[in-house]
Scaffold this motif. Structure first.
Motif, PDB file in Angstrom:
ATOM      1  N   GLN A  73      61.947  24.762  56.780  1.00 46.04           N
ATOM      2  CA  GLN A  73      61.353  25.794  55.685  1.00 46.04           C
ATOM      3  C   GLN A  73      62.121  26.991  55.813  1.00 46.04           C
ATOM      4  O   GLN A  73      62.477  27.560  54.433  1.00 46.04           O
ATOM      5  N   ARG A 109      57.358  34.418  53.693  1.00 48.38           N
ATOM      6  CA  ARG A 109      56.225  34.852  54.406  1.00 48.38           C
ATOM      7  C   ARG A 109      55.374  33.702  54.777  1.00 48.38           C
ATOM      8  O   ARG A 109      54.666  34.187  55.891  1.00 48.38           O
ATOM      9  N   ARG A 110      55.346  32.655  54.122  1.00 48.93           N
ATOM     10  CA  ARG A 110      54.388  31.479  54.908  1.00 48.93           C
ATOM     11  C   ARG A 110      55.025  31.143  56.306  1.00 48.93           C
ATOM     12  O   ARG A 110      54.369  31.042  57.179  1.00 48.93           O
ATOM     13  N   ARG A 164      53.140  31.504  59.766  1.00 46.46           N
ATOM     14  CA  ARG A 164      52.833  30.283  60.645  1.00 46.46           C
ATOM     15  C   ARG A 164      53.462  30.432  61.998  1.00 46.46           C
ATOM     16  O   ARG A 164      52.664  30.172  63.180  1.00 46.46           O
TER      17      ARG A 164
END
Length: 174
Positions: A98, A119-120, A124
């Motif tokens: 990602q 941001r994701r 995580r």
């Protein structure tokens, strides 16, 4: 598969497509792109769920990204899709894929999509590795880079000053 497992850290495994075994220098430019294509072609005939086939797709995507981000984007998307389909429990590999995809989105000018994905990934990494882990801090810096590109300077400064810099000083030394 046994041969690949034995060669993993010897310079003969997947690492042979990314850096010189003799001197350790990372390949770059046209050599990296040529080796990326060679890696992909080497493992292409294997089943879809083969780990080395998927890793070769990632090697190709990362090789294309610096000089041909438009061509790298669908390859990196395919790499992420394969990881999610066959290795959904390997969260760190998915986060790395990602992150690579988000950086490529930056490269092709899709900044809004990139910052959402970054941001994701950062969130995580905070949840899985902790806020003071080096990879988490690097992911956070990637978020701030995207925020700066989008002229969201205050949000970028807040993240650096209140979270990243204190954690980097504490965990990495200042």
């Amino acid at each position: 598969a046994v041969k690949e497992a034995e060669e993993w850290n010897t310079g003969e495994g997947m690492l042979k497509w990314q850096s010189c075994f003799d001197c350790g220098q990372q390949f770059h430019g046209v050599v990296l792109v040529a080796l990326g294509w060679a890696a992909w072609k080497t493992y292409l005939g294997r089943p879809h769920a083969d780990e080395f086939r998927d890793m070769s797709v990632g090697v190709l995507g990362r090789a294309l990204r610096p000089s041909r981000p438009g061509e790298a984007l669908p390859v990196l998307e395919a790499n992420l899709d394969l990881l999610r389909r066959y290795w959904s429990n390997d969260e760190l590999s998915i986060l790395n894929a990602q992150g690579n995809l988000a950086n490529c989105l930056d490269d092709v000018g899709r900044l809004d999509e990139a910052v959402v994905l970054k941001r994701r990934v950062y969130a995580r990494r905070v949840a899985t590795l902790g806020v003071s882990h080096e990879e988490t801090i690097v992911s956070g810096l990637s978020v701030t880079n995207s925020l700066t590109q989008l002229s969201l300077f205050e949000e970028s400064k807040t993240l650096v000053r209140n979270q990243l810099l204190p954690e980097a000083r504490r965990s990495l030394g200042a």
